[in-house]
Design a protein around this motif. Sequence first.
Motif, mmCIF file in Angstrom:
data_model
loop_
_atom_site.group_PDB
_atom_site.id
_atom_site.type_symbol
_atom_site.label_atom_id
_atom_site.label_comp_id
_atom_site.label_asym_id
_atom_site.label_seq_id
_atom_site.Cartn_x
_atom_site.Cartn_y
_atom_site.Cartn_z
ATOM 1 N N ILE A 194 9.566 -10.105 5.923
ATOM 2 C CA ILE A 194 9.864 -10.511 7.295
ATOM 3 C C ILE A 194 9.180 -11.856 7.593
ATOM 4 C CG2 ILE A 194 9.575 -9.945 9.740
ATOM 5 C CD1 ILE A 194 11.584 -8.132 8.368
ATOM 6 N N ILE A 195 7.891 -11.916 7.292
ATOM 7 C CA ILE A 195 7.131 -13.151 7.518
ATOM 8 C C ILE A 195 7.637 -14.273 6.621
ATOM 9 C CG2 ILE A 195 4.840 -14.197 7.328
ATOM 10 C CD1 ILE A 195 3.672 -11.453 8.044
ATOM 11 N N ALA A 196 7.850 -13.969 5.338
ATOM 12 C CA ALA A 196 8.284 -14.989 4.387
ATOM 13 C C ALA A 196 9.627 -15.595 4.779
ATOM 14 C CB ALA A 196 8.365 -14.393 2.981
ATOM 15 N N HIS A 197 10.575 -14.745 5.171
ATOM 16 C CA HIS A 197 11.901 -15.233 5.559
ATOM 17 C C HIS A 197 11.831 -16.070 6.832
ATOM 18 C CE1 HIS A 197 14.979 -13.603 2.830
ATOM 19 N NE2 HIS A 197 14.107 -12.637 2.599
ATOM 20 N N ALA A 198 11.019 -15.635 7.772
ATOM 21 C CA ALA A 198 10.901 -16.365 9.033
ATOM 22 C C ALA A 198 10.305 -17.752 8.805
ATOM 23 C CB ALA A 198 10.042 -15.585 10.020
ATOM 24 N N VAL A 199 9.263 -17.827 7.982
ATOM 25 C CA VAL A 199 8.612 -19.108 7.692
ATOM 26 C C VAL A 199 9.584 -20.061 6.991
ATOM 27 C CG1 VAL A 199 6.832 -20.208 6.252
ATOM 28 C CG2 VAL A 199 6.264 -18.206 7.633
ATOM 29 N N ALA A 200 10.304 -19.550 6.004
ATOM 30 C CA ALA A 200 11.251 -20.391 5.262
ATOM 31 C C ALA A 200 12.368 -20.902 6.160
ATOM 32 C CB ALA A 200 11.842 -19.603 4.095
ATOM 33 N N THR A 201 12.924 -20.012 6.985
ATOM 34 C CA THR A 201 14.045 -20.400 7.841
ATOM 35 C C THR A 201 13.619 -21.442 8.865
ATOM 36 O OG1 THR A 201 14.873 -18.131 7.601
ATOM 37 C CG2 THR A 201 15.940 -19.507 9.250
ATOM 38 N N GLN A 202 12.426 -21.269 9.425
ATOM 39 C CA GLN A 202 11.935 -22.245 10.405
ATOM 40 C C GLN A 202 11.663 -23.605 9.775
ATOM 41 O OE1 GLN A 202 8.769 -19.633 12.137
ATOM 42 N NE2 GLN A 202 9.616 -20.315 14.080
ATOM 43 N N SER A 203 11.386 -23.618 8.477
ATOM 44 C CA SER A 203 11.154 -24.906 7.807
ATOM 45 C C SER A 203 12.438 -25.715 7.719
ATOM 46 C CB SER A 203 10.583 -24.678 6.398
ATOM 47 O OG SER A 203 11.573 -24.173 5.503
ATOM 48 N N GLU A 204 13.597 -25.038 7.721
ATOM 49 C CA GLU A 204 14.885 -25.726 7.641
ATOM 50 C C GLU A 204 15.600 -25.772 8.986
ATOM 51 O OE1 GLU A 204 17.439 -24.655 4.443
ATOM 52 O OE2 GLU A 204 15.807 -24.472 2.974
ATOM 53 N N TYR A 205 15.369 -24.744 9.809
ATOM 54 C CA TYR A 205 15.992 -24.683 11.138
ATOM 55 C C TYR A 205 14.890 -24.362 12.159
ATOM 56 C CZ TYR A 205 20.140 -24.030 8.184
ATOM 57 O OH TYR A 205 21.112 -24.155 7.222
ATOM 58 N N PRO A 206 14.146 -25.362 12.616
ATOM 59 C CA PRO A 206 12.996 -25.122 13.507
ATOM 60 C C PRO A 206 13.344 -24.356 14.781
ATOM 61 C CG PRO A 206 13.006 -27.383 12.697
ATOM 62 C CD PRO A 206 14.321 -26.786 12.296
ATOM 63 N N ASP A 207 14.591 -24.460 15.244
ATOM 64 C CA ASP A 207 14.975 -23.816 16.502
ATOM 65 C C ASP A 207 15.625 -22.451 16.303
ATOM 66 O OD1 ASP A 207 14.091 -26.075 17.905
ATOM 67 O OD2 ASP A 207 16.038 -27.070 17.670
ATOM 68 N N VAL A 208 15.612 -21.915 15.078
ATOM 69 C CA VAL A 208 16.289 -20.643 14.794
ATOM 70 C C VAL A 208 15.802 -19.547 15.739
ATOM 71 C CG1 VAL A 208 14.597 -19.988 13.019
ATOM 72 C CG2 VAL A 208 16.877 -18.962 12.994
ATOM 73 N N ARG A 209 16.756 -18.718 16.214
ATOM 74 C CA ARG A 209 16.410 -17.613 17.119
ATOM 75 C C ARG A 209 16.827 -16.255 16.558
ATOM 76 N NH1 ARG A 209 15.025 -19.487 22.162
ATOM 77 N NH2 ARG A 209 15.739 -17.677 23.326
ATOM 78 N N THR A 210 17.762 -16.277 15.599
ATOM 79 C CA THR A 210 18.205 -15.021 14.983
ATOM 80 C C THR A 210 18.388 -15.226 13.483
ATOM 81 O OG1 THR A 210 19.398 -14.423 17.006
ATOM 82 C CG2 THR A 210 19.939 -13.194 15.006
#
Length: 294
Positions: free
Chosen positions: A57-73
Amino acid sequence: NKGSPIESVKEGMEQLRQKIESEKILQQYEIKACGTTGSARYLTKAVVGGDLAKTEIIAHAVATQSEYPDVRTILEIGGQDSKIIILRDGIIVDFAMNSVCAAGTGSFLDHQASRLGIPIEKFGDYALKSKNPVSIAGRCTVFAESDMIHKQNAGYSKEDIIAGLCDSLVRNYLNNLAKGKELEEPVVFQGGVSFNKGIVKAFEKQLGVKVLVPKHNVLMGALGMAILSRDYYLENGMKTNFRGLNVGELNFVTSAFYCGDCPNNCEIVQVRLSEEDNKVIARWGSRCGKWEVF
């Protein structure tokens, strides 16, 4: 992992070693830290000599925010489980996982592709060719498969059956994992199943929004752990526990025992480097933390 996480890790590390040596990467870079994630993160951490272990959960969230800083879902469907992560202002505010039932996971789709005689890589392309997707029961793998067989016998095309399966899978995912959650844009879909264009289209149809698929969609957990490992090193600066790229040559032995010191009677799993070596390099499973060695 073919029933053996340790052997899979050793095989993966050997492939990594060969790639790094062939491309002479270590002439330019030095491995400063190592992190593990996923269902067998503690076991993998013990095998490779990881410095930290974090949930996917943490790993996926960190990676996604690195490419899409505004991700909400974040929607994620892998080979053995699926998950949804809700973020607001860069913070994980809610999540859900489905690791009990195989319905809707990559392994289920792979099985159906094999049964239909279609390469899994082309599964999504078939779905996109459908003109009239059929309705498939998707609450359970057994019902879904029997329903697909019934539709085949009724003369429906493979394209319509596969498109119906994609719609069913997405409905099941949203009903189980997204129930009561606000799925706001930007929506990012990752994991191996995000390669399936039919599933992406089904998500967009159900949600009524554009669904983004990152470039490294199948490696987001690893990317997240790489970022976390880098930050861990920068914050602590300590020498890494990483055993090196020759982990594949080491012989690891796992065993288990029941504690019995209280009514919980926890099953304790431990890892040693060899049969002769009594030194335990990792141990976990106790609710109270009495036996833990990470």
